[in-house]
Structure formats: C-alpha cells, structure tokens
Design a protein around this motif. Sequence first.
Motif, mmCIF file in Angstrom:
data_model
loop_
_atom_site.group_PDB
_atom_site.id
_atom_site.type_symbol
_atom_site.label_atom_id
_atom_site.label_comp_id
_atom_site.label_asym_id
_atom_site.label_seq_id
_atom_site.Cartn_x
_atom_site.Cartn_y
_atom_site.Cartn_z
ATOM 1 N N PRO A 165 0.789 -1.347 -0.125
ATOM 2 C CA PRO A 165 0.075 -0.114 -0.005
ATOM 3 C C PRO A 165 0.895 1.203 -0.167
ATOM 4 O O PRO A 165 2.157 1.169 0.303
ATOM 5 N N LEU A 166 0.450 2.321 -0.441
ATOM 6 C CA LEU A 166 1.140 3.607 -0.261
ATOM 7 C C LEU A 166 0.981 4.132 0.885
ATOM 8 O O LEU A 166 0.138 3.853 1.652
ATOM 9 N N CYS A 167 2.275 4.862 1.343
ATOM 10 C CA CYS A 167 2.350 5.493 2.732
ATOM 11 C C CYS A 167 1.966 6.975 2.948
ATOM 12 O O CYS A 167 2.496 7.537 1.726
ATOM 13 N N ALA A 168 1.461 7.530 3.706
ATOM 14 C CA ALA A 168 1.284 8.878 3.943
ATOM 15 C C ALA A 168 2.654 9.638 4.149
ATOM 16 O O ALA A 168 3.678 8.906 4.396
ATOM 17 N N SER A 169 3.027 10.789 3.459
ATOM 18 C CA SER A 169 4.006 11.449 3.607
ATOM 19 C C SER A 169 4.449 11.873 5.060
ATOM 20 O O SER A 169 3.504 11.890 5.924
ATOM 21 N N THR A 170 5.680 11.565 5.537
ATOM 22 C CA THR A 170 6.198 11.895 6.899
ATOM 23 C C THR A 170 6.714 13.460 7.011
ATOM 24 O O THR A 170 7.108 13.694 8.219
ATOM 25 N N LEU A 171 6.856 14.208 5.802
ATOM 26 C CA LEU A 171 7.483 15.537 5.631
ATOM 27 C C LEU A 171 6.312 16.480 6.292
ATOM 28 O O LEU A 171 5.063 16.555 6.006
ATOM 29 N N ASP A 172 6.714 17.381 6.921
ATOM 30 C CA ASP A 172 6.006 18.507 7.286
ATOM 31 C C ASP A 172 6.180 19.738 6.073
ATOM 32 O O ASP A 172 7.463 20.150 6.334
ATOM 33 N N ALA A 173 5.339 20.176 5.369
ATOM 34 C CA ALA A 173 5.541 21.089 4.310
ATOM 35 C C ALA A 173 5.903 22.450 5.004
ATOM 36 O O ALA A 173 7.069 23.036 4.241
ATOM 37 N N ALA A 174 5.462 22.809 5.924
ATOM 38 C CA ALA A 174 5.787 24.258 6.242
ATOM 39 C C ALA A 174 7.336 24.388 6.651
ATOM 40 O O ALA A 174 7.852 25.142 6.595
ATOM 41 N N VAL A 175 7.878 23.230 7.771
ATOM 42 C CA VAL A 175 8.868 23.238 7.988
ATOM 43 C C VAL A 175 9.958 23.096 6.813
ATOM 44 O O VAL A 175 10.968 23.812 7.003
ATOM 45 N N ALA A 176 9.656 22.106 6.005
ATOM 46 C CA ALA A 176 10.669 21.953 4.961
ATOM 47 C C ALA A 176 10.880 23.135 4.198
ATOM 48 O O ALA A 176 11.899 23.637 3.630
ATOM 49 N N SER A 177 9.644 23.916 3.953
ATOM 50 C CA SER A 177 9.637 25.130 2.927
ATOM 51 C C SER A 177 10.628 26.258 3.610
ATOM 52 O O SER A 177 11.408 26.811 3.124
#
Length: 662
Positions: free
Chosen positions: A516-528
Amino acid sequence: MSLPPEKASELKQIIHQQLVKMDVHGRIREVLAETIRDELAPEHQQLSTEDLIKALRQRGIVDDVMKELKFVTDVNEKERTSAPKPSTHFVDREPPVLKKTNIDPTRRYLYLQVLGGKAFLEHLQEPEPLPGQICSTFTLCLHFRNQRFRSKPVPCACEPDFHDGFLLEVHKDSLGDGSKMVDATTMLSICDPVHIVLIKTDTFGETTLVASYFLEWRSVLAAENGITNIAVELLGVGTESKVSVGVLNIRLEMYPQLNKTLSPEVTNTQFALERQKTAEKERLFLVYAKQWWREYLQIRPTHNIRLVKIFAQDENGVNRPVCSYIRPLRAGRLLDTPRQAARFVSVLGYERAPVIGGGGGKQEQWCTLLAFLCRNKGDCEDHANLLCSLLLGFGLEAFVCAGTKAKGVPHTWVMTCGTDGTVTFWESLTGHRYIHRPIKPDDPPLAEQPKPLYPYRTIGCIFNHQKFFGNCQPSDAVEVCVFDLHDESKWKPMSGEAIKSVCSPGTTSSVPPFPPLCASTLDAAVASNDIEVQLRVLVSEHRKDLGLSTVWDDHLSYLLSPALAAYELERTTSISAGNEEFQDAVRRAVPDGHTFKGFPIHFVYRNARRAFATCLRSPFCDEIVCCRGDQVRLAVRVRVFTYPESACAVWIMFACKYRSVL
C-alpha cells in the motif's frame, strides 16, 4: 516544593494503584523470602532496609516501577500560563517516543528481528563515523500482507548495526475467519513472502537500491519453540544480481506460541509443491508466448523490429511477464483524483538504471513496486507501471504503452480509453496529458489533419494486468495508429486466461504482491522554511563574493506565495487560477519608478545548495540574484507540496525590485 493535603493524598492513591497494578508487593515478598533464605540462613543477622533496596535493584524491580511512572503535565494549566505563540508554524523537535504495540490476543503474529549484518565488504575500509558527523546510512524496508515497515537508519559499515524488531500480523483474508486464531496448517497455505529492500542513503540524501530479497518465513512453523534464526545472504541488483552484498542475521518468532508445530518434512514438501506448480505455470506461459510471437511475425516480417515487450527483468534479474508489474492500486485517502495521481508519480525522481561501462546501451531494470517506492526514484517503466496501476484503481481503462520517442529512444507511457472512444496519453515523468487524434493517411492532401502534440513516435504494444495487445497495423507510427482494441486486424490480443495464470494475485506465483502507499512523513511548512533560510544564506554569500550588499524584503517574499500555489495547482489540474490577485499585490508592493523581476523554478528534491546551483545556470535567475542598482530589494519564497511516500514538489521563486535609473 510542598503539596496541598488533597494533592498529596491523590498522589499517594495514584502510586498505590500503580504498585498494585504491577503486583510490586508480591514481587517484594518473593525477593524478601529469597534474600532471607540465601543470605541470612548461615548467620542470623538483622536485615536492613538498604539490603532489601539493593536486592530489589539487582532484580530490576525498581527500574520496572520507574519505567511505568509517567509524569503528565496538565495541558490546560500549561496553556493558561504559557505566553501566546505567534501565528507561525511550530513543530515539536523532541525525539519520538517509542510506543508499545497493542497485540490482539486472538490474532497470530510473526515477530521478525534483524540482529545485525555482516560481510558488507564494499564498506570494509569505511572509517567509524564521528559523533554528529553526517554519514551514509542503510535502511531496511519491509512489506508483508499489506503491512509496511522501515528500520532506523544505521551507518554504512562492514558489519552494520541493525537492531530492529517488526511485528507482522498473519491474518486470513477470507470473511468469517477474521476472529479465528490461525493454526500452523492454515499459515502454511499463506505463501506471501516478506519482501525486504535495503536502501543506501548517501551524505547528500541520494538513495541507491542495494538489495531486494523475498524471505520465506514459514520455516518458523516447523521450528522448535516457534523460534528460528536465519542468516540471509543479500545479492545485488541489476548487473550485480549474482554478487553478494552482505548477510543479515534474522530471528523469527511466532506470537502467541504455536500449540503444535509442523514437521520440517511437511513444510519442505509444501515449498517443493509450490515451486513445482509455479514453474509449471511459467513454463506453459512461456510456450504460449513463443507460439503467440511466431504468429505475430507471420503477419508481417517487419514486426520483428517493433517494440513488443512480453517479458522484463526485475531488479534481481528475474524475467517476469510485463503484465505482472501492473495491478489496480487504490491510494485510500492519500490521492483524490487521477490527475493528482499523475502529479504524484511525476514528482518521484527519474533515474535510468545504472550500467557498468560505456557504449550508451540502456540497462533494463523494471523494479518491483516496493523497491521503486522505497528508493523514491526509478526509470520511465517504473513510473508508467505505477501510474497505470493507480489509474486502474480509479476505475479507468488504462494501459502501459511501449514504443519510442524521437531518435528511436525506447520509452513507455500510459494510455486511457474513454467510454466514448477518447484516447488520452499520460506522460508519467511529467504528468502531462495529450488527447490522441489519429491522422487519416487516406484523406485528400488538402484535408486538414490534427497536429500531434505528444513526443511519441512509434508504438509496439500495450498491456495492463489482464490484457496484452501487439500492434499489427501496417505502420507503428503513433500519429496514424487507431486504438480499436476489438479489431484483431489492428491489435493482436494475448489470451486473458494465459495472462491470468501467471499474473493474478492470490495464486501461487512468483509475482510479488503490491504494497500500500504510505502517507508523507514530511512537514511541508518546516521543509519550506528550512530551504528558504538556506537559500537566503546562499544568495547573501554569492552577492558578498561579487562585492554586493543584500537587503531582503520580507513582505515581497510573502507576496510570492500565491503564485507558487497557483503553479502547483496548474500542474495538478491543468487549471490556472489566482494570477490576477498576485499581479495586483505585486503592483501595490512595487513603487512607481521601480522595476520588479521574478523567476519561478520547480524541483523534486530538497537540497538547497544543489537547487541554487541549478538556478544560477539560468540567465534570468542570475540577473535577479546578482541585481545591481539603486534601492535593490531581494525576495525569495519556497513552497514544498508533499505527496505520498515522502515525494515532494518544491517551488522556488526569486524576485527583486529596484529603482530604474536611465
């Protein structure tokens, strides 16, 4: 610190409940009796409190009690006393606490422990990493019956220090057996292997597929006490699929323990029967495929140069039917539309399979889905197979097309057939869609013909999980191709039953099940924010080297956000929106007599230094970053859009405003 009487009595009550729950009193009595028997029998001396505490410590009872105690702060009280936070995005940087897993006592589990590795000879000369030093790491990814796991990264070494445990649930798919505890005989019929993929991540964050292994776990069913230790030799991938890369020490254990284990003869017989059955199915399919190919060549001798792909090698060098690389894949709530699925596949990295030596030859390597997803990059075939699987999951009639692009370069892309006969090409590497309107060569010369916008030149075959068609039209040029799949004079079909015998899931076959596909573990705001901060430093240093000062305009930087959001929306939906508001805001922010310049760019990786070096190759970006003039103000905005599997689309916009001096 003194407590009010009511708090003190409440605390005593909590401690008493905890001690009763852990049966500490009973354990103390046992230790006391044992200590008196062992230590006081010879000489009847007095037993002090210190002696008892020491005995309790030695047996780990004090540690157990301390581990169980949890100090929880009253959240409401904390909120009342803490200062109000500014309206920005904060992320808790505390290390994650390992949570205990709840085990359902009515289900059977396989506990797989990786107890270190050895003989990873490629890393024999690798020095020990210093504390805090960034080094290359190994990560293990596992898939078993719709469950996925990932180990903690460990430094690359000759003997990597893997110490991870994975609790795999062994359950029956059929209804009615969900609440029934599976016994050894039932588990013997579950032929799904544990797929183990080893990924290496270098110091720049680049990933490499090191090994892909299918672990036969059912040997534990015949092991004494339901525990077995296995040394697994991992082989390389692609051209190195016969070369050992290292050995993993694995321990398998059944929970709860089996009441009755099987004999090794029973398990070995089952494995032999399965291998025999699979080999026979594959042999019969090969015989059929050869016959089909002979018939295809008899239609027209020139068919032997068409790109008709019936088998493809996976990362382990195993030949599999191409139809087995596709299966309807539903993304749950991670992807909402087919176009969003196409966008997701396009932001997974593109990398051709590595080849040893020159000559420009293309190394063929169609990865299994787990290997592709864990590495987060792959060749065009991997992208096309995944996109086709996702589109099938969304209920579309989708096929992978094998053919060529300009200059005869082999390529694969995806095609969907609408119920109204509309044929749409999907480029899996970019997410672009093209409507196919065939040119009619028999029309008069002056008749207006559609102009193809797609980059594809020829098409040899199309296939999905159930169907395979070879193109037997007079010309294999895509622009004149008619996709009437029911007309056998245009498309030679393969037997659906033959394909089903080797490609359908659930049967005894060598085809690995899809994870199955896994949800992203990245935090978009922090990475940006991280990338933006790094880019500001890089721009300031670059300008300092040129003898220029740098003044940042935070307001102008913020105004660039809507443009980046609109660019991503357009890539996903092909709809452009919000441009008018962005232009109006910029006009208001740039005074009369000043000039504004902006440069947007898109990446699928998060390495700020690499992205900046790429940006500077563009004369437009270089002009903004190295801007000279009066009242120069610079701006940069980064927006990371996250997708499943920690894939991401990174949009960066550099801008400047300055007074125009003629």
